[in-house]
Enzyme design. Sequence first.
Site, PDB file in Angstrom:
ATOM      1  N   ASP A 148      49.173  -1.991  14.556  1.00  0.00           N
ATOM      2  CA  ASP A 148      48.624  -1.573  13.124  1.00  0.00           C
ATOM      3  C   ASP A 148      49.814  -0.555  12.652  1.00  0.00           C
ATOM      4  OD1 ASP A 148      46.194  -1.385  11.091  1.00  0.00           O
ATOM      5  OD2 ASP A 148      46.398   0.626  11.621  1.00  0.00           O
ATOM      6  N   TYR A 152      48.779   6.605   4.572  1.00  0.00           N
ATOM      7  CA  TYR A 152      48.817   5.649   3.561  1.00  0.00           C
ATOM      8  C   TYR A 152      49.236   6.283   2.242  1.00  0.00           C
ATOM      9  CZ  TYR A 152      46.326   2.623   6.827  1.00  0.00           C
ATOM     10  OH  TYR A 152      46.093   1.601   7.540  1.00  0.00           O
ATOM     11  N   HIS A 194      41.809  -8.029  14.493  1.00  0.00           N
ATOM     12  CA  HIS A 194      42.700  -7.135  14.347  1.00  0.00           C
ATOM     13  C   HIS A 194      43.331  -6.240  15.531  1.00  0.00           C
ATOM     14  CE1 HIS A 194      45.427  -4.357  12.105  1.00  0.00           C
ATOM     15  NE2 HIS A 194      44.719  -3.248  12.687  1.00  0.00           N
TER      16      HIS A 194
END
Length: 343
Positions: A154, A260, A320
Site C-alpha cells: 500500500d 495523502y 487488498h
Amino acid sequence: MNKLKVELAITFALSVFYGVLFLFRSMYEMFRTGKKLFKVNKRKEPPRCLRDPSLGKHVYVELKEVKLHYVTNGNSQNPLMVLIHGFPDFWFSWRNQLKEFCKDYWVVAIDMRGYGESEKPEGIRAYQVSKIEDDIKQLLNALGRKSGVIVGHDWGGCVAWSLAAHYPEIVEQLIIMNAPHPRNFEETLHSNLHQFFKSWYIFFFQLPLVPELDFCAKDLAVFDKEFCSDGRSICSEEEIEAYKYYFSQPGAFTPPINFYRAAIGWLRKDLQEEYDGFRIKAPTLVIWGEKDKYLVPELATGCARYTDNYTLRIIENASHWVHLDHAEEVNKHMWSFLKKQRK
C-alpha cells in the site's frame, strides 16, 4: 487555466462533495441510534500480541528529523530485508513475514514517521514521500548497511517504488504488494473511470478534521470492516484490537492522513517532471490481491512498463491486505523470487 489549477479545482469540489455526504450520513446515524457516533474507548495497555517475543526486538533510532521505531528479527549478519507498511497500519502488519524470513534475512519492520511508536512531526509537508525516502536511507546507514531487499505494501509500496527509482543503489530487490507504480497510477486515475471512483477517499482526505472523525466512528469500527474479506475476518480479535490500541491514541489518524494530503498535486513538483525517468532497475516482484476494492487490476499489469525486470503474481480471492489473508502463498512467492535472484 493550467493543468494544476484544474486539478486543484476538481479536488476541492470533490472534497466538499464527499464531506457533505459524510455530514448527512453521520447525522442520520446519530438520529437513528441515539448514540455518540465518534466516541473512542480509551485503551491504556497494548494487547499481548504486540509484545510477542517471536516477532522480534523493538528498537528506536534517532534520525535527522524523527525518531523511528522498528521491530527486528533474525541475525544481523544476514542480508537485510526492510518491510514498509501501508495505511492505516504499522509494523505489526508484517508479523507473518517477520517470523518467516528471519531464517535467512535480517528482517526490519518499521513504523513510518507518523505511525505507531515512531515520532509524529506536525504539518502536512512533513509527510511528503521524499521525507519518507530519506528516513529509509538514514535507517540503512544507522543499521550499517548500504542496501537491502525493500518490501512495501500500500503506501509503503508507493514509498518503495519511489525509493527504487530515486536511489537504485540501495535497493537490491524490490517486492511490492498491492501498490501501483506512481506514474502508472497517475495515468490510470486520469484515464480509467472505475479507478477514479475507487479513489474517492483521496479527495475526501483533503478535508481538515472530517476524515479523522470518520475513522473514529463507532469506536474505530473501520478496522473490523477493513480486515474482513468475503465475510470472513482475516485477523483475530486480538490482532484487530492491536490496531485499535495504536489508533485510539489522541491525534493518531492525522499524520497518516497527511500522507495523502502531502501527495496532492499542488504541494509537489509538476507531476510530469516528478515521474519522468521513474524507471525501476532492481529486480521487481509485484504480488497482487485480485479482490482489491481500492485498486483496479490494470494497475498490477501496467507496472511492467516501468521496470526492467518484472515478475507479477496475482493471488485469486485475496483482498487488498494480501500479505495478511494469504500469508503462506505470499511468503512462497517471495521465497521463490528471492532464491531466483541469488543464482
